[in-house]
Scaffold this active site. Structure first.
Site, PDB file in Angstrom:
ATOM      1  N   LEU A   8       0.845  -1.189   0.000  1.00 52.69           N
ATOM      2  CA  LEU A   8       0.000   0.000   0.000  1.00 52.69           C
ATOM      3  C   LEU A   8       0.888   1.250   0.000  1.00 52.69           C
ATOM      4  CD1 LEU A   8      -2.744  -1.094   2.564  1.00 52.69           C
ATOM      5  CD2 LEU A   8      -2.543  -1.592   0.110  1.00 52.69           C
ATOM      6  N   ALA A  10      -0.382   4.575  -1.373  1.00 54.05           N
ATOM      7  CA  ALA A  10      -1.247   5.583  -1.987  1.00 54.05           C
ATOM      8  C   ALA A  10      -1.338   6.874  -1.188  1.00 54.05           C
ATOM      9  CB  ALA A  10      -2.651   5.012  -2.176  1.00 54.05           C
ATOM     10  N   ARG A  15       2.284  15.178   6.531  1.00 56.57           N
ATOM     11  CA  ARG A  15       3.237  15.564   7.584  1.00 56.57           C
ATOM     12  C   ARG A  15       4.679  15.600   7.111  1.00 56.57           C
ATOM     13  NH1 ARG A  15       1.214  11.451  12.110  1.00 56.57           N
ATOM     14  NH2 ARG A  15       0.398  10.407  10.243  1.00 56.57           N
ATOM     15  N   LYS A  22       5.408  10.702  -0.416  1.00 58.32           N
ATOM     16  CA  LYS A  22       6.065  10.183   0.789  1.00 58.32           C
ATOM     17  C   LYS A  22       6.911   8.951   0.508  1.00 58.32           C
ATOM     18  CE  LYS A  22       3.673   8.114   4.125  1.00 58.32           C
ATOM     19  NZ  LYS A  22       2.917   7.852   5.376  1.00 58.32           N
ATOM     20  N   GLU A 158      -8.258   1.121  16.827  1.00 65.35           N
ATOM     21  CA  GLU A 158      -7.381   2.217  16.423  1.00 65.35           C
ATOM     22  C   GLU A 158      -7.265   3.246  17.542  1.00 65.35           C
ATOM     23  OE1 GLU A 158      -5.532   2.256  13.781  1.00 65.35           O
ATOM     24  OE2 GLU A 158      -6.376   0.410  12.975  1.00 65.35           O
ATOM     25  N   TYR A 372      45.665  20.468 -12.119  1.00 64.82           N
ATOM     26  CA  TYR A 372      44.506  19.934 -12.823  1.00 64.82           C
ATOM     27  C   TYR A 372      44.990  19.039 -13.958  1.00 64.82           C
ATOM     28  CZ  TYR A 372      40.541  19.415 -15.919  1.00 64.82           C
ATOM     29  OH  TYR A 372      39.566  18.883 -16.720  1.00 64.82           O
TER      30      TYR A 372
END
Length: 464
Positions: A8, A10, A15, A22, A158, A372
């Site tokens: 999952l 989605a 935050r 994310k 929850e 260089y």
């Protein structure tokens, strides 16, 4: 029975305060979702089903960077509205085989240990559904595991729906479950959204099974793995997971024989291979694929990106190296930079404030400082003096400089490419070389010097 994995991924991730989805925020420079996919693939599933939603196109674009065989295992389902975890799983349901075992994972939990998922599959042999639980130091925000007086699983509540008594329970639901596709087909549609969030919770699946007399098996994670099961919802948690990843990797490397001055100040953002008796000082960053031979020393503050370093080499502090091959007993830095495309043979020395790019440097050649070297082929036993520049760019095209064996290049020399300095030649300090220097010759180009006796410096005129 085939195994399939649903991930999952989605969610919007408000935050994170970022325009980046994310699940694409990096852990060790790799999108966190990729870590979950990698772990899922280690279970050898027939398919990996990703459920995407917020900025799905960006996530799909990122997935093109995965290896082709892995891409072929992945299917995509889109959750147009984020209506909860059960709703998300339902989007992938039509793509599941009719008789598969299914593990459900989360794209924002990148360090989930494979061993814990294997426990879920083992438990599934004797129950309808197995779910992974843990006891974190702070259970706030997680669903609590509810059991009856006999210790049998009853359901999950929850945080936002829990009573004060239930919030005191320490065992929490990680959200990861194993079940059969037939179970999902039978029960997902029965899950309602009568809760504080108005969402369809996947956690309600276990309660429905218990009510129907089905066995649900909570599998508690090893206490040593609890922190690795943390999900990421903000930048603080992202940094926390990054440190866990790096600490675990450092511990693994030290057990394999690598000496780290301080494992808490060591970052691997790719893959590291090493031989025996290697030492890495503090604040070293490993990127891409890095290989160290035996007895290699890496000084503090170095950044190594896709490099191979041979036996007995010493990389002094604050050196940056990219896409280069160093053979045995090379000494580099401090404060040197190797840009991509270099091959340095045995016993080469590249000193402080020397930059090398797309060059081949022969055995025993030395460039001590302030130089260089770009687009060059340099032989063995050559000395490059301080302040030397290979002028490889004419404003439109790059050109190569060729320097032979046993050549001495004096300080403050400009080699205007394309140009060749043949074996044994000597270039005096301050020379600008624009044509081939023959073997064993000396070339010097300097302005005529004169001396003026009793010279008086100008004096500053007084202000009026």
């Amino acid at each position: 029975m085939a195994l399939e994995v649903i991930i999952l991924a989605a969610g919007m991730g408000k935050r994170m305060n970022s325009q980046l989805p994310k699940v694409l925020h990096p852990v060790a420079c790799v999108p966190m979702l990729f870590h979950v996919i990698k772990t899922a693939n280690e279970l050898n599933p027939a398919k990996i089903h990703l459920v995407l939603g917020h900025q799905a196109s960006k996530v799909q674009e990122a997935l093109t960077k995965l290896d082709s065989p892995l891409q072929e295992k992945i299917t995509i389902s889109i959750q147009e509205q984020q209506l909860g975890t059960a709703h998300a799983v339902a989007q992938a349901l039509p793509k599941l085989g009719a008789d598969s075992q299914v593990i459900i994972l989360y794209g924002d939990t990148p360090l989930t240990p494979k061993v814990e998922l294997e426990k879920l599959l083992t438990a599934l042999e004797s129950c309808e559904l197995s779910l992974l639980t843990s006891e974190p130091k702070n259970p706030f925000g997680y669903g609590r595991i509810i059991k009856d007086e006999q210790g049998n699983f009853v359901g999950i509540v929850e945080e936002k729906d829990a009573s004060a008594e239930q919030k005191a329970i320490r065992e929490i639901n990680t959200g990861m479950i194993a079940c059969r596709s037939s179970t999902l087909s039978s029960y997902l549609s029965k899950i309602g959204n009568n809760n504080a969030q108005g969402e369809y919770y996947l956690t309600d699946l276990s309660s429905l099974l218990v009510k129907d007399g089905k066995r649900v098996c909570p599998i508690k994670a090893d206490p040593n793995n609890v922190d690795m099961l943390e999900g990421i919802n903000n930048k603080v948690q992202l940094a926390f997971i990054e440190r866990i990843y790096q600490q675990n990797l450092a511990k693994q490397y030290m057990m394999q024989g690598l000496t780290l001055a301080d494992p808490s100040r060591f970052d691997v953002r790719g893959e590291l291979e090493f031989g025996q008796d290697c030492f890495i000082d503090t604040n070293v960053i490993i990127e891409g694929k890095v290989s160290l031979g035996n007895n290699v020393v890496i000084g503090t503050g170095c950044v190594l990106n896709n490099v191979t370093i041979g036996d007995g080499s010493i990389i002094s502090p604050y050196t940056i190296m990219e896409k280069s091959q160093l053979k045995e007993r090379t000494t580099i830095g401090p404060f040197a930079r190797l840009r991509p495309g270099n091959v340095l043979e045995d016993d080469v020395h590249v000193g402080n404030f020397v930059e090398v790019k797309n060059s081949n440097i022969g055995k025993g050649t030395k460039s001590g400082h302030l130089t260089y070297i770009g687009d060059s082929d340099i032989g063995a036993g050559t000395n490059i003096g301080a302040g030397t520049i290979t002028c490889n760019y004419d404003g439109a095209n790059k050109h190569r400089t060729t320097i032979g064996n046993d050549v001495f290049i004096g300080s403050d020399t400009q080699l205007v490419a394309p140009v060749t300095v043949e074996d044994g030649a000597t270039v005096g300090a301050g020379t600008t070389v624009t044509k081939t220097v023959p073997a064993n010759c000396l070339i010097v180009t300097r302005a005529h010097a004169f001396t003026k006796a009793n010279y008086q410096r100008p004096t500053k005129k007084p202000k009026k």
